[in-house]
Design an enzyme around this catalytic site. Sequence first.
Site, mmCIF file in Angstrom:
data_model
loop_
_atom_site.group_PDB
_atom_site.id
_atom_site.type_symbol
_atom_site.label_atom_id
_atom_site.label_comp_id
_atom_site.label_asym_id
_atom_site.label_seq_id
_atom_site.Cartn_x
_atom_site.Cartn_y
_atom_site.Cartn_z
ATOM 1 N N SER A 21 0.827 -1.209 0.000
ATOM 2 C CA SER A 21 0.000 0.000 0.000
ATOM 3 C C SER A 21 0.862 1.261 0.000
ATOM 4 O O SER A 21 1.879 1.335 0.687
ATOM 5 C CB SER A 21 -0.904 -0.002 1.232
ATOM 6 N N CYS A 130 0.679 4.504 10.299
ATOM 7 C CA CYS A 130 1.221 5.566 9.444
ATOM 8 C C CYS A 130 1.915 6.610 10.311
ATOM 9 O O CYS A 130 1.289 7.220 11.179
ATOM 10 C CB CYS A 130 0.143 6.240 8.606
#
Lengths: 304, 163
Positions: A21, A130
Amino acid sequence: MTNLAIKLPGLELKNPIMPASGCFGFGKEYAQLYDLSQLGAIMIKATTVETRLGNPTPRVAETASGMLNAIGLQNPGLAGVLGSELPWLEQFDVPIIANVAGTTTEDYVEVAKEISKAPNVHALEINISCPNVKQGGITFGTDPDVARELTQAVKAVSSVPVYIKLSPNVTNIVSIAKAVEAGGADGITMINTLLGMRMDTKTGRPVIANITGGLSGPAIKPVALRMVYEVSQHTDLPIIGMGGITNVDDAIDFLSAGASAVAVGTANFVNPFVCTEIIEKLPERLHELGFDSAEELIGRSHRL
Amino acid sequence: MGPLGNGFPVEEAAKKAYLIGGGIGVPPLYELSKALNERGIETVHILGFESKDAVFYEAEFKSLGDTHIATVDGSHGTQGFVTHILNELPKDFDAYFSCGPTAMLEAVQWAYPEKKGFLSYEQRMGCGIGACFACVCRTTKSETDYIKVCSDGPVFQAGVVIS
């Protein structure tokens, strides 16, 4: 004939190789270069409830054997991904793993609930790691209790199996892995990037506008391998391993360490054909090493 | 693969073009100038450098048309930036093309709102094909609109990119 197929919760992979991703957008750019149906799966770019424009630039910088990025989860939002990106990907015979991000539990729940209904989304990857957003993201992935609760909340609404993407920026990654397992996760993906910096030597200023960024590329492979090795010994969850994979031997190393499949990230920027090249070379390399299937490799380091 | 991205639209110049370059942005203007001259377009070159030591291809540009040099330290040509030269030159061109540091492009792109201008931008890039979102810039179109320098550019019409 060498068997590359791997079966994981929600995923019947024709081979264990997929783009990671954030390194593959929603597939459109790479589809101009090769048939995406060759891939084991595709981990699409993180989706948030609303459109996100990301961080100021510079967002990337090269480092020794790797790179830093602080993109900031730029994406067209849930409506854009459901309305245009995912339907476009339906032309390919490849399962999609949708990466879900947010700043609150409610964000994750909303995206997970809706995106898991898309016909080609076969699994979710919950991005609790993240490092480049000011709120949420990594804060969900560094406290075991918070990680467990978020996993439960997402599991309660998802129509497909849920994989949690772990952050390496923790003291004890096993405790986070065990927490998400207790929360009902179906699998783990690991690792996200390592938080880092680069300075402009002349001015003394950080090169990345966000000041810090996530380190990826070959530089982090030893860290990722160690973490996959540790986590695979302490949970029963299948692991999709990632972190600096650039060639077929890297992929094999992750399977040996305990991953059931692997994702290739930064290497796509160096060689956009890297995923297909690894898939092509895998049967021959398995044969050379004396294996008939990719499955036999999974966790072999623990059996020696 | 490649070359990736777009190039300067030479067909947008009618009679006379200004080519405005700064430092490492100067080399692409040489091939552009040749292409424009082949089409019968008169070219004027306005080139900025740090110092005399950094100046290159002055003679080559001169062979293609009027050439004005600016250096930051004044060791060659006009002291200062290309904008100091531009202020002194007539506005008798119909299109301009520019490549150089972002600050220079920003100064140039608002200087001639009545002219057609094309600017080649630079950003740190990851993938080069539009997938990684490293090189995005906002645009003047809306609060949420953006371009990717690598795949939508690097050349954009003046007045579009917010850098």
